[in-house]
Design a protein around this motif. Structure first.
Motif, PDB file in Angstrom:
ATOM      1  N   ARG A 176       0.831  -1.203   0.000  1.00 27.22           N
ATOM      2  CA  ARG A 176       0.000   0.000   0.000  1.00 27.22           C
ATOM      3  C   ARG A 176       0.863   1.250   0.000  1.00 27.22           C
ATOM      4  NH1 ARG A 176      -5.249  -1.226   1.262  1.00 27.22           N
ATOM      5  NH2 ARG A 176      -5.760   0.920   1.829  1.00 27.22           N
ATOM      6  N   SER A 177       0.325   2.315  -0.572  1.00 27.57           N
ATOM      7  CA  SER A 177       0.914   3.638  -0.387  1.00 27.57           C
ATOM      8  C   SER A 177       0.548   4.066   1.026  1.00 27.57           C
ATOM      9  CB  SER A 177       0.345   4.632  -1.394  1.00 27.57           C
ATOM     10  OG  SER A 177       0.430   4.138  -2.707  1.00 27.57           O
ATOM     11  N   PHE A 178       1.512   4.609   1.754  1.00 28.44           N
ATOM     12  CA  PHE A 178       1.257   4.869   3.174  1.00 28.44           C
ATOM     13  C   PHE A 178       1.827   6.221   3.584  1.00 28.44           C
ATOM     14  CE2 PHE A 178       1.604   4.539   7.730  1.00 28.44           C
ATOM     15  CZ  PHE A 178       0.457   3.836   8.080  1.00 28.44           C
ATOM     16  N   ALA A 179       1.039   6.981   4.344  1.00 33.26           N
ATOM     17  CA  ALA A 179       1.460   8.294   4.829  1.00 33.26           C
ATOM     18  C   ALA A 179       1.304   8.393   6.334  1.00 33.26           C
ATOM     19  CB  ALA A 179       0.646   9.400   4.159  1.00 33.26           C
ATOM     20  N   PHE A 180       2.309   8.953   6.981  1.00 35.09           N
ATOM     21  CA  PHE A 180       2.295   9.228   8.418  1.00 35.09           C
ATOM     22  C   PHE A 180       2.409  10.738   8.577  1.00 35.09           C
ATOM     23  CE2 PHE A 180       3.918   9.972  12.603  1.00 35.09           C
ATOM     24  CZ  PHE A 180       3.548   8.893  13.401  1.00 35.09           C
ATOM     25  N   LEU A 181       1.396  11.358   9.190  1.00 29.76           N
ATOM     26  CA  LEU A 181       1.364  12.816   9.353  1.00 29.76           C
ATOM     27  C   LEU A 181       1.307  13.193  10.819  1.00 29.76           C
ATOM     28  CD1 LEU A 181      -1.336  13.661   6.651  1.00 29.76           C
ATOM     29  CD2 LEU A 181       1.136  13.626   6.359  1.00 29.76           C
ATOM     30  N   GLU A 207      -4.799  13.293  -1.655  1.00 33.84           N
ATOM     31  CA  GLU A 207      -5.515  13.332  -0.397  1.00 33.84           C
ATOM     32  C   GLU A 207      -4.673  13.955   0.716  1.00 33.84           C
ATOM     33  OE1 GLU A 207      -6.983  12.071  -2.721  1.00 33.84           O
ATOM     34  OE2 GLU A 207      -8.171  10.302  -2.272  1.00 33.84           O
ATOM     35  N   VAL A 208      -3.413  13.566   0.791  1.00 38.21           N
ATOM     36  CA  VAL A 208      -2.536  14.106   1.829  1.00 38.21           C
ATOM     37  C   VAL A 208      -2.285  15.596   1.594  1.00 38.21           C
ATOM     38  CG1 VAL A 208      -0.195  14.023   2.778  1.00 38.21           C
ATOM     39  CG2 VAL A 208      -1.453  11.901   2.361  1.00 38.21           C
ATOM     40  N   GLY A 209      -2.079  15.980   0.346  1.00 36.48           N
ATOM     41  CA  GLY A 209      -1.870  17.389   0.030  1.00 36.48           C
ATOM     42  C   GLY A 209      -3.079  18.236   0.376  1.00 36.48           C
ATOM     43  N   MET A 210      -4.257  17.745   0.040  1.00 36.13           N
ATOM     44  CA  MET A 210      -5.487  18.464   0.365  1.00 36.13           C
ATOM     45  C   MET A 210      -5.622  18.645   1.870  1.00 36.13           C
ATOM     46  SD  MET A 210      -7.372  19.138  -2.389  1.00 36.13           S
ATOM     47  CE  MET A 210      -7.665  18.569  -4.072  1.00 36.13           C
ATOM     48  N   LEU A 211      -5.340  17.581   2.623  1.00 38.87           N
ATOM     49  CA  LEU A 211      -5.447  17.661   4.080  1.00 38.87           C
ATOM     50  C   LEU A 211      -4.469  18.675   4.645  1.00 38.87           C
ATOM     51  CD1 LEU A 211      -6.504  16.666   6.823  1.00 38.87           C
ATOM     52  CD2 LEU A 211      -4.789  14.845   6.723  1.00 38.87           C
ATOM     53  N   ALA A 212      -3.219  18.629   4.207  1.00 33.06           N
ATOM     54  CA  ALA A 212      -2.204  19.558   4.719  1.00 33.06           C
ATOM     55  C   ALA A 212      -2.565  20.997   4.395  1.00 33.06           C
ATOM     56  CB  ALA A 212      -0.843  19.196   4.152  1.00 33.06           C
ATOM     57  N   ARG A 213      -3.105  21.232   3.205  1.00 31.34           N
ATOM     58  CA  ARG A 213      -3.528  22.592   2.822  1.00 31.34           C
ATOM     59  C   ARG A 213      -4.698  23.048   3.687  1.00 31.34           C
ATOM     60  NH1 ARG A 213      -2.825  24.921  -2.073  1.00 31.34           N
ATOM     61  NH2 ARG A 213      -5.073  25.076  -2.454  1.00 31.34           N
ATOM     62  N   TYR A 214      -5.650  22.167   3.893  1.00 32.53           N
ATOM     63  CA  TYR A 214      -6.824  22.492   4.692  1.00 32.53           C
ATOM     64  C   TYR A 214      -6.434  22.828   6.135  1.00 32.53           C
ATOM     65  CZ  TYR A 214     -11.690  22.260   6.269  1.00 32.53           C
ATOM     66  OH  TYR A 214     -12.918  22.568   6.789  1.00 32.53           O
ATOM     67  N   LEU A 215      -5.549  22.009   6.700  1.00 35.83           N
ATOM     68  CA  LEU A 215      -5.122  22.251   8.072  1.00 35.83           C
ATOM     69  C   LEU A 215      -4.327  23.548   8.189  1.00 35.83           C
ATOM     70  CD1 LEU A 215      -4.137  18.643   9.215  1.00 35.83           C
ATOM     71  CD2 LEU A 215      -6.081  20.007  10.019  1.00 35.83           C
ATOM     72  N   LEU A 216      -3.464  23.816   7.210  1.00 33.92           N
ATOM     73  CA  LEU A 216      -2.686  25.059   7.257  1.00 33.92           C
ATOM     74  C   LEU A 216      -3.601  26.275   7.179  1.00 33.92           C
ATOM     75  CD1 LEU A 216       0.060  26.402   7.409  1.00 33.92           C
ATOM     76  CD2 LEU A 216       0.247  26.185   4.925  1.00 33.92           C
ATOM     77  N   THR A 274       1.691  20.809   9.261  1.00 30.40           N
ATOM     78  CA  THR A 274       1.852  19.361   9.314  1.00 30.40           C
ATOM     79  C   THR A 274       3.207  18.933   8.758  1.00 30.40           C
ATOM     80  OG1 THR A 274       0.727  19.154   7.177  1.00 30.40           O
ATOM     81  CG2 THR A 274      -0.600  18.841   9.168  1.00 30.40           C
ATOM     82  N   ARG A 275       3.708  17.835   9.297  1.00 32.89           N
ATOM     83  CA  ARG A 275       4.951  17.235   8.835  1.00 32.89           C
ATOM     84  C   ARG A 275       4.699  15.741   8.662  1.00 32.89           C
ATOM     85  NH1 ARG A 275       9.683  17.981  12.955  1.00 32.89           N
ATOM     86  NH2 ARG A 275       8.671  16.212  13.963  1.00 32.89           N
ATOM     87  N   GLY A 276       5.318  15.141   7.650  1.00 29.69           N
ATOM     88  CA  GLY A 276       5.048  13.723   7.464  1.00 29.69           C
ATOM     89  C   GLY A 276       5.935  13.060   6.444  1.00 29.69           C
ATOM     90  N   ALA A 305      11.819  14.698   8.019  1.00 27.95           N
ATOM     91  CA  ALA A 305      11.305  15.856   7.277  1.00 27.95           C
ATOM     92  C   ALA A 305      11.732  17.184   7.896  1.00 27.95           C
ATOM     93  CB  ALA A 305       9.782  15.783   7.192  1.00 27.95           C
ATOM     94  N   VAL A 306      11.877  17.239   9.218  1.00 29.78           N
ATOM     95  CA  VAL A 306      12.324  18.410   9.985  1.00 29.78           C
ATOM     96  C   VAL A 306      11.332  19.566   9.897  1.00 29.78           C
ATOM     97  CG1 VAL A 306      14.167  20.079  10.400  1.00 29.78           C
ATOM     98  CG2 VAL A 306      14.737  17.743   9.612  1.00 29.78           C
ATOM     99  N   TYR A 307      11.127  20.076   8.694  1.00 29.96           N
ATOM    100  CA  TYR A 307      10.248  21.234   8.486  1.00 29.96           C
ATOM    101  C   TYR A 307       8.796  20.775   8.288  1.00 29.96           C
ATOM    102  CZ  TYR A 307      14.751  23.469   7.703  1.00 29.96           C
ATOM    103  OH  TYR A 307      16.030  23.914   7.857  1.00 29.96           O
ATOM    104  N   PRO A 308       7.847  21.726   8.256  1.00 24.08           N
ATOM    105  CA  PRO A 308       6.437  21.357   8.030  1.00 24.08           C
ATOM    106  C   PRO A 308       6.216  20.968   6.565  1.00 24.08           C
ATOM    107  CG  PRO A 308       6.618  23.497   9.114  1.00 24.08           C
ATOM    108  CD  PRO A 308       7.970  23.154   8.586  1.00 24.08           C
ATOM    109  N   ARG A 309       6.676  19.809   6.199  1.00 24.70           N
ATOM    110  CA  ARG A 309       6.544  19.301   4.835  1.00 24.70           C
ATOM    111  C   ARG A 309       6.326  17.797   4.898  1.00 24.70           C
ATOM    112  NH1 ARG A 309      12.983  19.565   2.911  1.00 24.70           N
ATOM    113  NH2 ARG A 309      13.764  18.413   4.730  1.00 24.70           N
ATOM    114  N   VAL A 310       5.675  17.272   3.889  1.00 24.80           N
ATOM    115  CA  VAL A 310       5.470  15.833   3.779  1.00 24.80           C
ATOM    116  C   VAL A 310       6.411  15.329   2.693  1.00 24.80           C
ATOM    117  CG1 VAL A 310       3.816  13.986   3.321  1.00 24.80           C
ATOM    118  CG2 VAL A 310       3.054  16.098   4.456  1.00 24.80           C
ATOM    119  N   ILE A 311       7.413  14.543   3.095  1.00 26.59           N
ATOM    120  CA  ILE A 311       8.425  14.116   2.140  1.00 26.59           C
ATOM    121  C   ILE A 311       8.147  12.700   1.630  1.00 26.59           C
ATOM    122  CG2 ILE A 311      10.157  15.611   3.193  1.00 26.59           C
ATOM    123  CD1 ILE A 311      11.415  13.122   4.466  1.00 26.59           C
TER     124      ILE A 311
END
Length: 237
Positions: free
Chosen positions: A7-12, A81-90, A96-98, A127-133
């Motif tokens: 699976r594609s997997f994201a941890f935020l 989906e992850v990009g949309m969530l990070a934009r919405y939260l910002l 967010t970082r992930g 990732a260190v900074y607020p970015r999803v790598i």
């Protein structure tokens, strides 16, 4: 028995969450912000990602986990989906970082376990900074999206940072796809870079005033991303 699937997997991770929780004990403003985050993470986002029956999402404390199966066909959906969530939260003041990877994981209901989870967790710390790598494995799947023909507009969603890391660019053009807010929220998050930068400017400016150097550095990084995008737009007009 645990049955892993690829699976594609994201941890935020939501930055500054612990401080928000502490302040929520005696601050109405902090409690309202906490309520907003819980509503997004526990109700709005799960509604969005499960619409097509492809993605799964879990939320606990300041962590959000997202996964989608058959990455050779649907990896781009996870990035969206992850990009949309990070934009919405910002847009609501949450940075967010992930990390995103592809690998074996068991993700059923509230149970999430597997090598992909461990890798994504380690990426979030890197990732260190607020970015999803994205790691090398994830980038291989991303590149296969554009093997044939002209890359679609969403090819610009992934950007390479100065340190070589590839990450989801929240300040690029996100038009051309159905937005998360179209389905599950009242808030309208602009897809255009210039308008989105304006929307989040106050939150970034507040973060840059922090008296904690490590916190201030993270918001300075976000400012550099927003400012660079705005200057590019201005020079092109």
């Amino acid at each position: 028995m645990v049955d892993y699937t690829e699976r594609s997997f994201a941890f935020l991770d939501v930055l500054g969450f612990s401080n928000l929780v502490v302040r929520s004990t005696d601050s109405k403003e902090a409690r309202e912000r906490l309520d907003k985050f819980i509503d997004v993470a526990d109700r709005l986002f799960p509604q969005w990602v499960t619409l097509g029956g492809l993605a799964k999402s879990n939320f606990f404390s300041d962590t959000i986990l997202v996964s989608i199966g058959t990455p050779e066909h649907y990896f781009v959906h996870l990035v969206r989906e992850v990009g949309m969530l990070a934009r919405y939260l910002l847009a609501h003041g949450f940075a967010t970082r992930g990390g995103i990877t592809v690998g074996p994981v068991f993700h059923e209901g509230r149970v999430v376990v597997g090598p992909a989870l461990i890798t994504a967790y380690e990426l979030e710390k890197r990732a260190v900074y607020p970015r999803v790598i994205l790691d090398d494995v994830a980038m291989e799947y991303w590149r296969t999206e554009f093997v044939e023909g002209t890359p679609p507009p969403y090819a610009g969603w992934i950007k390479q940072d100065r340190d070589g890391e590839y990450f989801i660019d929240l300040f690029t053009d996100w038009s051309g796809v159905r937005q998360m807010a179209d389905f599950v929220a009242e808030d309208r998050i602009p897809a255009e870079p210039k308008e989105f930068s304006k929307l989040v400017a106050a939150h970034i400016a507040e973060g840059r005033t922090s008296d904690i150097p490590s916190v201030r550095a993270k918001w300075e990084w976000l400012h550099s991303q927003s400012r660079d995008e705005s200057e590019t737009i201005a020079s092109a007009v």
